[in-house]
Scaffold this active site. Structure first.
Site: not given
Length: 715
Positions: A306, A380, A408
């Site tokens: 990332e 993820d 999340e």
């Protein structure tokens, strides 16, 4: 502990003020599972007749254990726990290898308890022995004894021997130095860097105490998207101040190391891990840190992922990067936790394959004090993924399981989603690394491959909210992480029941109803968000709400469309040999099982297969009909939770009852939003009618696509 020390605790201040006002203290969640409510004590269990050490000069951790026992027994029984000069019948006796001069019995064998385990044993006159090899074991034993009493266990015949299943049981805080928290849904960061080192918020002590109570022994203070500033002298002094607060609770401090720090704060022109000047920088930096806090745990690193800098920027491998840092901390006993969450700057064939592809060739090349930290699944932290194929595939490299406590992708703070079943699903998954009977659990605890280092990491959901976690039920995930890191074989249901008794009530009706809610909650979220193996359908960036239509970002694997690839004919990602072949990263017979649509578990069907909308499911329904059933079931499951919670009115305090009821109402509305927006999109693609009896979406697809949340939390 003095009266003034006790009154510094915010929870006790509130209690004192309420008592002065002649009314009961409000239950706002600050006390977590450490309420020590007397109504939970089993009939016939009575207060100990004092507390004694098995030596004249107990260490810091033993003093902490004694303070906690005094506090807990006082709350549970309304009586002060007297410190005795010598062991006596009916008293608690604390003994460790460093504190056993007065103890006539034998300490537990190290083979039985290790350096952090303990024994609890009933003693003469209703007393108890808490014994361990190390002082930390006595501290954990003290919390264990209080937990057992507070949750209603009988103490007669007490005889318990426990040792932790992993060595490093660590929280990962994704906290930034400006006090924002990436993927944080409970306020700002606890760490008030501006006021440190001179002002140490009393809440830091309560944080350390809560972690010690569930066996967590480490905390990474800073975001994996790291800022090199934390490695400068002023911040090292601030970190040392936090370590001073945490030390009496056995909680070590770790930091995230930005790989480019030699350039950003060291004045070098390169961060190449094979450059002698770079190696010298990190060695000197480690010496500086350990000079300020000798028990510093080491570094956590996110590299070449990332956009984060890393060794691949210089043509070097993950092992070469990790080993450079490991060399720097090794003289001090430190470790490096190197994250396996990577994906290339170039778009890969299948993002979920990359970690396996990059790391398995490096097996055996990492230094002895390096652990590779691997997420539970290859993507993820989704509501459901298969277990990560790295588990079982790196026998020469300690693998540390990374779980996400903060939700999340599971509804942030307002959706009730107990993650114990998700984590147990992963821990129980058989890797077949050494044939049948090789679950992820025995990879993580080191027993399958004889790892010299073991650990579990949990991405924190802790912030400045009074209830610490954004909602009361999110506290259960912090609790469950600690309990599973201590014992990866523990039952998610038993942990939930224990947490409910300590946090709310041990009452039978409350326990039965709330436990049912918790145990079904994660499946409800999966049903209304990502049924049948669909994944990563969340809106872009903030991951709040549905966004399966997004397909126009800078690279395809940032988009939900990449993961479902829906067309008029079919939906799903082909990961068999005819597609990306990600199934081949699993050992036999899993590769064969996942490659065959007939043997792939339906909950992972569209993860591994691209199928026509009219594919016949086990139920006899078509795939399209089955998807609609799951979406509807998810909404219905939340409505059922609302009804169950409503039946508990008056069973607990009003404040926590009302907050949970309000959050369930939000969850119900957002489950409906997920269902309606998703079905509107799928219909726009497949052109199919809804099955008979299914309600149409409330709004048009264009309505849902136009919704915008630029200030969603945690982003």
């Amino acid at each position: 502990m003095t009266i003034m020390q006790k009154l510094r605790r915010p929870s006790l201040i509130a209690a004192a003020l309420a008592a002065l006002a002649g009314q009961a203290a409000a239950e706002d969640g600050y006390d977590l599972w450490l309420r020590y409510a007397p109504e939970g004590v089993a009939e016939g269990v009575s207060a100990p007749k004092g507390l004694a050490f098995a030596c004249e000069a107990p260490g810091m951790l033993l003093e902490t254990a004694a303070d906690e026992l005094s506090r807990g027994m006082g709350d549970l029984f309304g009586e002060d726990l007297m410190r005795l000069d010598a062991p006596a019948p009916g008293a608690l006796l604390l003994a460790s290898e460093n504190c056993s001069d007065r103890f006539a019995g034998e300490l537990p064998a190290e083979a039985a308890v290790g350096t952090e385990g303990y024994v609890l044993r009933a003693a003469e006159g209703g007393g108890a022995l808490i014994a361990a090899r190390g002082d930390a074991g006595v501290l954990y034993g003290a919390f264990s004894l209080l937990r057992r009493i507070a949750s209603g266990e009988e103490m007669a015949g007490l005889d318990v021997t426990e040792r932790p299943g992993t060595q490093l049981r660590v929280l990962n805080h994704w906290d930034n130095l400006d006090r924002t928290v990436e993927r944080g849904y409970a306020g700002f960061s606890l760490w008030d860097w501006h006021k440190l080192p001179d002002y140490k918020d009393p809440r830091y002590t309560d944080y350390a105490r809560a972690n010690a109570s569930i066996g967590i022994n480490g905390t990474v203070l800073t975001n994996v998207n790291a800022d090199a500033t934390v490695l400068t002298a002023p911040y090292i002094e601030k970190v040392a101040a936090l370590a001073e607060v945490f030390r009496p609770y056995g909680l070590k401090v770790y930091l995230t190391a930005r790989f480019s720090a030699p350039v950003e704060i060291g004045g070098l022109k390169t961060a190449d891990p094979l450059d002698p000047e770079v190696r010298a920088f990190w060695s000197e930096k480690a010496d500086e840190i350990y000079g300020a806090l000798p028990d510093f745990g080491g570094f956590l690193v996110k590299a070449n992922s990332e956009g984060q800098p890393g060794p691949q920027d210089y043509g070097r491998s993950h092992a070469e990067g990790a080993n450079m840092l490991a060399e720097a901390v090794a003289p001090h006993g430190g470790v490096v936790m190197w994250r396996a969450f990577v994906y290339a700057a170039e778009e890969p064939e299948d993002r979920v394959k990359q970690a396996y592809t990059e790391f398995t060739p490096l097996d055996g090349q990492f230094a002895d004090n390096v652990l590779v930290q691997v997420k539970n699944g290859p993507l993820d932290f989704q509501p459901r993924e298969p277990f990560h194929p790295l588990f079982g595939a790196m026998p020469e490299t300690p693998l540390m399981l990374e779980l996400q406590i903060t939700k999340e992708y599971l509804g942030f703070a307002t959706h009730l989603a107990y993650l114990g079943p998700l984590w147990k699903e992963v821990l129980a998954a058989d890797t077949y690394a050494k044939g049948e009977g090789s679950p992820v659990r025995v990879v993580v605890d080191g027993s399958l491959h004889d790892y010299p280092l073991t650990g579990m990491a949990g991405v924190s959901n802790i912030g400045t909210d009074r209830n610490w976690s954004g909602s009361i039920f999110d506290q259960a995930n912090w609790y469950a992480f600690g309990r599973l890191a201590w014992n990866p074989g523990a039952s998610a249901e038993a942990i939930a029941k224990e947490w409910l008794a300590l946090t709310f009530s041990a009452g039978e009706e409350f326990q039965r109803t709330a436990l049912d809610m918790m145990m079904g909650s994660r499946e409800a979220v999966t049903d209304y968000m990502t049924p049948l193996g669909l994944t990563h359908l969340m809106a872009t960036g903030h991951h709040y709400g549905p966004g399966p239509w997004v397909d126009d970002l800078g690279r395809a694997d940032w988009t939900p469309y990449y993961y479902h690839r829906a067309t008029e004919e079919a939906v799903g990602f082909d990961r068999t040999g005819s597609g990306s072949d990600a199934a081949s990263q699993y050992a036999d017979p899993l590769e064969e099982r996942f490659s065959d649509v007939g043997t792939t578990p339906e909950e992972l069907l569209l993860w591994f297969h691209r199928l026509p909308w009219d594919h016949e499911m086990e139920s006899g329904r078509t795939l399209w009909e089955e998807l609609v059933v799951h979406y509807d079931r998810g909404v219905a499951e939340v409505e059922e939770m609302q009804q169950q919670w409503a039946s508990l009115v008056g069973k607990i305090d009003e404040e926590r009852y009302e907050q949970t009821a309000d959050f369930l109402a939000i969850q119900r509305d957002e489950a409906q939003w997920w269902r309606d927006a998703s079905l509107a999109y799928w219909q726009s693609v497949n052109g199919l009618d809804l099955p008979a009896g299914a309600e149409p979406p409330e709004h048009s697809l264009e309505y849902y696509q136009a919704l915008s949340f630029p200030n969603a939390p945690g982003h």
